[in-house]
Design a protein around this motif. Structure first.
Motif, PDB file in Angstrom:
ATOM      1  N   ASN A   1       0.925  -0.935  -0.213  1.00 45.30           N
ATOM      2  CA  ASN A   1       0.079   0.218   0.098  1.00 45.30           C
ATOM      3  C   ASN A   1       1.090   1.027  -0.276  1.00 45.30           C
ATOM      4  OD1 ASN A   1      -2.431   1.216  -0.138  1.00 45.30           O
ATOM      5  ND2 ASN A   1      -2.432   0.640   2.135  1.00 45.30           N
ATOM      6  N   PRO A   2       0.928   1.787  -1.510  1.00 44.10           N
ATOM      7  CA  PRO A   2       0.178   1.566  -2.562  1.00 44.10           C
ATOM      8  C   PRO A   2       0.374   0.925  -3.601  1.00 44.10           C
ATOM      9  CG  PRO A   2       1.202   3.537  -2.254  1.00 44.10           C
ATOM     10  CD  PRO A   2       1.553   3.505  -1.577  1.00 44.10           C
ATOM     11  N   ILE A   3      -0.203   0.465  -3.904  1.00 43.04           N
ATOM     12  CA  ILE A   3       0.106  -0.586  -5.223  1.00 43.04           C
ATOM     13  C   ILE A   3      -0.568  -0.173  -6.406  1.00 43.04           C
ATOM     14  CG2 ILE A   3      -2.311  -1.612  -5.093  1.00 43.04           C
ATOM     15  CD1 ILE A   3       0.915  -3.698  -4.572  1.00 43.04           C
ATOM     16  N   ALA A   4       0.501  -0.464  -7.408  1.00 43.72           N
ATOM     17  CA  ALA A   4       1.009  -0.309  -8.905  1.00 43.72           C
ATOM     18  C   ALA A   4      -0.427  -1.039  -9.724  1.00 43.72           C
ATOM     19  CB  ALA A   4       2.328  -0.857  -9.765  1.00 43.72           C
ATOM     20  N   LYS A   5      -1.137  -0.298 -10.817  1.00 39.93           N
ATOM     21  CA  LYS A   5      -2.322  -1.358 -11.033  1.00 39.93           C
ATOM     22  C   LYS A   5      -2.190  -2.091 -12.129  1.00 39.93           C
ATOM     23  CE  LYS A   5      -5.104   3.530 -11.108  1.00 39.93           C
ATOM     24  NZ  LYS A   5      -5.063   4.525 -11.942  1.00 39.93           N
ATOM     25  N   PRO A   6      -3.222  -3.061 -12.163  1.00 41.05           N
ATOM     26  CA  PRO A   6      -2.535  -4.212 -13.135  1.00 41.05           C
ATOM     27  C   PRO A   6      -2.326  -3.682 -14.340  1.00 41.05           C
ATOM     28  CG  PRO A   6      -5.090  -4.267 -11.290  1.00 41.05           C
ATOM     29  CD  PRO A   6      -4.157  -2.639 -11.227  1.00 41.05           C
TER      30      PRO A   6
END
Length: 395
Positions: free
Chosen positions: A63-68
């Motif tokens: 968290n935060p995370i890169a998007k799929p």
């Protein structure tokens, strides 16, 4: 689009992001220093694995995370000429669907999928770091699978089939763990494509010492998935460092690190054939997931050559046995039509690697990769093969 198909696809390669206690909740406190612990370094939390700092991922709290699919265009050929980090700048707060099963079921429905196989993100990386401590590997395997069963379940609402992680480091413990998984309703198991590191050193997965494990797999009819992970491959001095060849900063310098996954899968898969595993255990079903498929033509040619050079070793044609007992999930950027020609449409399975950054932004983006298959073959690849592999086929 799934409505146009008149069925909902079954994705063979989805992932969760492990919760903060995934590697500690069920590992005895006395064992945790030998398995996994949390530590703070420069204000960021990291895992100590076997007492060593792991940098397998930059941020194991997610968290935060890169998007799929953030690297989708990069792997498509990088038409924008960017370095990987530029594609990863757009991040989001950790979605609930990545860590909670009910939210994931809702997401599966909204994505137009029937169901998914679910695999670890970190869980396939840590055995390599512990391989010289067999007791620690066993504790990791047991503790991780109990966390997985509690948080996700091995068969949740006929939508999520999470795969427990098995290691052959201690064959007796592997058999015990397999029995526990079967009792808990597991439909598939996952292991890394690597030699098994035992108290007696590394051994081929087809070594006779592991026959009790494979005999029980064969008897139960449960599917075995060899999924990409840390298989211990190195560059042997051709390039520095470990990892899989994804340089996040500065100018990208290609090296053989980029092929570690394919190298490991090729070696594991061909060894299973060379060791006559499909003759010795005729009910065995093996699926290669997220390992690519570009090496397959060479693998099959090598198998044919070995059969000619070792007359009398193979009771049956090893190439035909491979095609009968193995299913292949290509990287989405691989040539699926070539793979169908090599294996047949009934032994190719669709997987999106969602929600990982190197996967697809949305699972059904994969339909563009199979649009030239006829309806029957496309349905086999997109749904029916994986659905069939999810069912136990006891001997």
């Amino acid at each position: 689009m799934s409505e146009e198909l008149e069925y909902r696809p079954f994705d063979c390669d989805n992932h969760y992001y492990e919760g903060p206690d995934a590697f500690t909740r069920h590992v005895p406190a006395a064992m945790q220093p030998r398995v996994v612990q949390w530590v703070e370094v420069d204000g960021r939390r990291h895992h100590l694995v076997g007492g060593r700092l792991s940098r397998a991922v930059v941020n194991p709290t997610w968290n935060p995370i890169a998007k799929p699919g953030a690297l989708h265009r990069y792997f498509r050929g990088n038409p924008d000429g960017k370095i990987p980090m530029e594609y990863l700048e757009d991040r989001e707060q950790l979605p609930t669907a990545y860590v909670e099963r009910d939210a994931r079921v809702e997401r599966i429905e909204s994505q137009g999928l029937e169901a998914v196989w679910l695999f670890p993100t970190l869980g396939v990386l840590y055995e390599e770091l512990l391989k010289h401590d067999v007791e620690a590997v066993v504790a990791l395997m047991r503790g991780f699978n109990r966390w997985l069963d509690e948080d996700w379940g091995f068969d949740y609402r006929d939508r999520i089939y999470a795969a427990p992680y098995l290691s052959l480091a201690d064959v007796d413990e592997a058999v015990i763990e397999l029995e526990w998984c079967l009792d808990r309703g597991a439909r598939l198991i996952v292991m890394r494509p690597a030699a098994a590191w035992t108290a007696d050193g590394p051994r081929s997965p087809g070594h006779s010492a592991f026959d009790p494990f494979w005999a029980r797999v064969n008897e139960a009819g449960i599917t075995v998935v060899a999924h990409a992970g840390d298989s211990g491959y190195t560059t042997h001095g051709y390039a520095g460092g470990g990892g899989f060849g994804l340089n996040m900063k500065g100018r990208y310098r290609p090296s053989i690190k980029a092929f570690n996954i394919e190298r490991a899968a090729h070696d594991w898969l061909i060894t299973m054939s060379l060791e006559q595993m499909y003759t010795r255990f005729p009910g065995l079903r093996v699926v290669s997931v997220e390992n690519g498929s570009d090496y397959l033509a060479l693998l099959l040619r090598k198998l044919s050559q070995q059969a000619s050079r070792a007359p009398g070793w193979f009771d049956d044609d090893p190439v035909e046995l491979f095609r009968r007992h193995v299913w292949m999930n290509p990287f989405w950027e691989d040539d699926v039509y070539e793979l169908v020609e090599l294996m047949g449409a009934d032994h190719v399975v669709f997987g999106s690697d969602w929600p990982h950054i190197e996967g697809l932004p949305s699972p059904l983006d994969y339909l563009a990769e199979v649009e030239d298959l006829d309806y029957g073959d496309r349905r086999l690849v997109m749904r029916d093969n994986t659905r069939s592999l999810t069912e136990l086929r006891p001997a």
